[in-house]
Design an enzyme around this catalytic site. Structure first.
Site, short mmCIF file in Angstrom:
data_model
loop_
_atom_site.label_atom_id
_atom_site.label_comp_id
_atom_site.label_asym_id
_atom_site.label_seq_id
_atom_site.Cartn_x
_atom_site.Cartn_y
_atom_site.Cartn_z
N ASP A 41 3.86 6.31 -10.20
CA ASP A 41 3.40 6.68 -11.54
C ASP A 41 2.54 5.59 -12.20
O ASP A 41 2.09 5.76 -13.33
CB ASP A 41 4.57 7.05 -12.45
CG ASP A 41 5.53 5.90 -12.70
OD1 ASP A 41 5.24 4.77 -12.26
OD2 ASP A 41 6.58 6.13 -13.34
N TYR A 59 -2.30 -4.14 -10.20
CA TYR A 59 -1.55 -4.97 -9.25
C TYR A 59 -2.46 -5.82 -8.37
O TYR A 59 -1.99 -6.78 -7.74
CB TYR A 59 -0.65 -4.10 -8.37
CG TYR A 59 0.60 -3.65 -9.06
CD1 TYR A 59 1.80 -4.36 -8.94
CD2 TYR A 59 0.61 -2.50 -9.85
CE1 TYR A 59 2.95 -3.95 -9.57
CE2 TYR A 59 1.76 -2.08 -10.50
CZ TYR A 59 2.92 -2.80 -10.36
OH TYR A 59 4.07 -2.39 -11.00
#
Length: 441
Positions: A170, A264
């Site tokens: 998600d 990330y």
């Protein structure tokens, strides 16, 4: 309309109340008969179950809730298994983050050595759930968002190739909601995206409105100056660590100005910056344990003590609406376009066909149909090959109980500076995970 039976695997998770609230919010589109909670920690799960039972009785008394540590009871006669387990709980996440930092390497839940350690714990846990589902409800689908999703997806591809499991994340959804906010839109569902990469390792290449007009120039302009920061009111921006992560996206975006990145990627491109700005005594795991963990369980205990959820501060987990969209797509053949983690098999033409890539798919009753991405640039391709190698080596190390291959996985990670540092970290991780990992040879 058919009513569905759902097992939430990881029933004692702090995310379970938010998922149940979200399921209640979508009952008209996705009717439910029974929700079953399953966890191997009976006491922890019971607190969540008792509070959610009161909540359901007040808001949807026709929905049955059960909680069990018995796989036969939890997995029999269900249509979907929603899996979000954390093997070792937050205590082990703390080790994943602090052990690498001790060696001057980034400590993070899903990236680098911490992600590798977590993956070695998660693989057997997720495989066990798959086996339970196939034994007791062979026609069910598992919607898996247990982290680290990239390693777990590779493990299920290799070790349970015929399983009815869909691996999702998600995080792109959360970023897309911030993008929508910055565009002045009410929801990410007002646009369509092109995206490719590995899980927690990808890039958006286009964002279009429903008429097909690109919104990318406006999005790129904002991200290049502000990252994914909005007006500061979003839930993520209220957390110091996430606030800095969202802003750091502008530095990642500078590496390929025609795309926008998954947040990330900062751990792979700026590991020295991340280590320098980390507190080895208080990592993200400590923030979560002192924040979310305490809050959710105190709220659940308050509901139980008062006997009502009327004034609860528990809220819907909006990101989890993605899981309902996925379940609906399978149940009602909606053919919704969604980002999924799937075997490449030619979708990205110049990339390993066996790699588990995160790309748009059309999802219906038979599962995901991959959309063709085509060829990708050398920069992304090279980075993805290296990271996919890490993920594959971790799974091979688990399967073969191989010290050598796990050492190689750590060496291959962009976050680790040398083979000697990788070995030192690995030896410390083996000691910390002796109750969870197979004994490596």
């Amino acid at each position: 309309m058919k009513k569905f039976n759902i097992t939430i695997a990881g029933g004692g998770s702090t995310f379970t109340p938010g998922i149940i609230l979200m399921l209640l919010d979508y009952l008209d589109e996705f009717p439910i008969d029974t929700i079953k909670l399953y966890d191997n920690d009976k006491e922890r799960q019971q607190t969540i179950a008792d509070a959610c039972g009161i909540l359901l009785e007040e808001r949807a008394p026709w929905v049955t809730l059960t909680a069990s540590t018995d796989p036969a009871e939890a997995f029999t006669d269900v249509d979907f298994v929603m899996a979000h387990i954390r093997v070792g709980k937050y205590a082990m996440r703390e080790q994943d983050e602090k052990i690498p930092l001790k060696h001057g390497v980034i400590g993070q839940e899903t990236c680098g050595p911490g992600g590798i350690a977590y993956g070695m714990r998660s693989i057997p846990g997720v495989l066990e759930l798959v086996d339970y589902m196939e034994k007791y409800s062979p026609d069910a689908w598992m919607l898996n968002y247990s982290n680290p999703a990239a390693i777990v997806a590779e493990a299920t591809r290799k070790l349970r190739p015929d399983a009815r499991i869909l691996n999702i994340c998600d995080m792109p959804i959360g970023i897309e909601e911030l993008i929508a906010k910055n565009l002045g839109l009410s929801s990410r569902k007002e646009f369509e995206v092109d995206y490719y990469g590995l899980n927690h390792f990808g890039w958006w290449t286009d964002i279009r409105d429903k008429k097909g007009n690109t919104l990318m120039p406006e999005v790129i302009s904002h991200v290049s100056k502000n990252g994914y920061a909005t007006d500061g009111s979003s839930e993520l921006e209220q957390q110091a660590s996430w606030n800095s992560t969202l802003k750091k996206a502008k530095d990642i975006q500078a590496l390929d100005p025609d795309t926008i990145p998954n947040t990330y990627l900062k751990y792979y491109f700026f590991p020295d910056y991340e280590v320098a700005n980390s507190n080895s005594e208080r990592t993200r795991a400590n923030e979560v344990m002192e924040g979310r963990e305490k809050f959710i369980f105190s709220e659940c205990r308050a509901i139980i003590e008062k006997g009502t959820a009327e004034d609860t501060r528990l809220t819907i987990d909006e990101h989890a609406s993605y899981i309902v969209d996925l379940a609906r797509a399978i149940a009602f053949n909606t053919k919704e376009r969604m980002l999924m983690i799937v075997e490449n098999n030619g979708a990205i033409r110049n990339f390993d066909p066996t790699a588990m890539v995160e790309i748009p798919c059309i999802v219906g009753s038979k599962g995901p149909e991959k959309l063709v991405v085509g060829e990708i640039p050398r920069f992304q391709k090279s980075l993805m090959e290296q990271q996919a190698g890490v993920e594959k080596l971790v799974v091979e190390a688990f399967e073969e109980e191989s010290y050598q291959k796990l050492w190689q996985a750590l060496i291959l990670s962009r976050t680790v500076p040398s083979a000697s540092v990788a070995k030192d970290i690995l030896d410390d991780l083996i000691e910390a995970n002796r109750d969870y990992w197979p004994k490596l040879k």
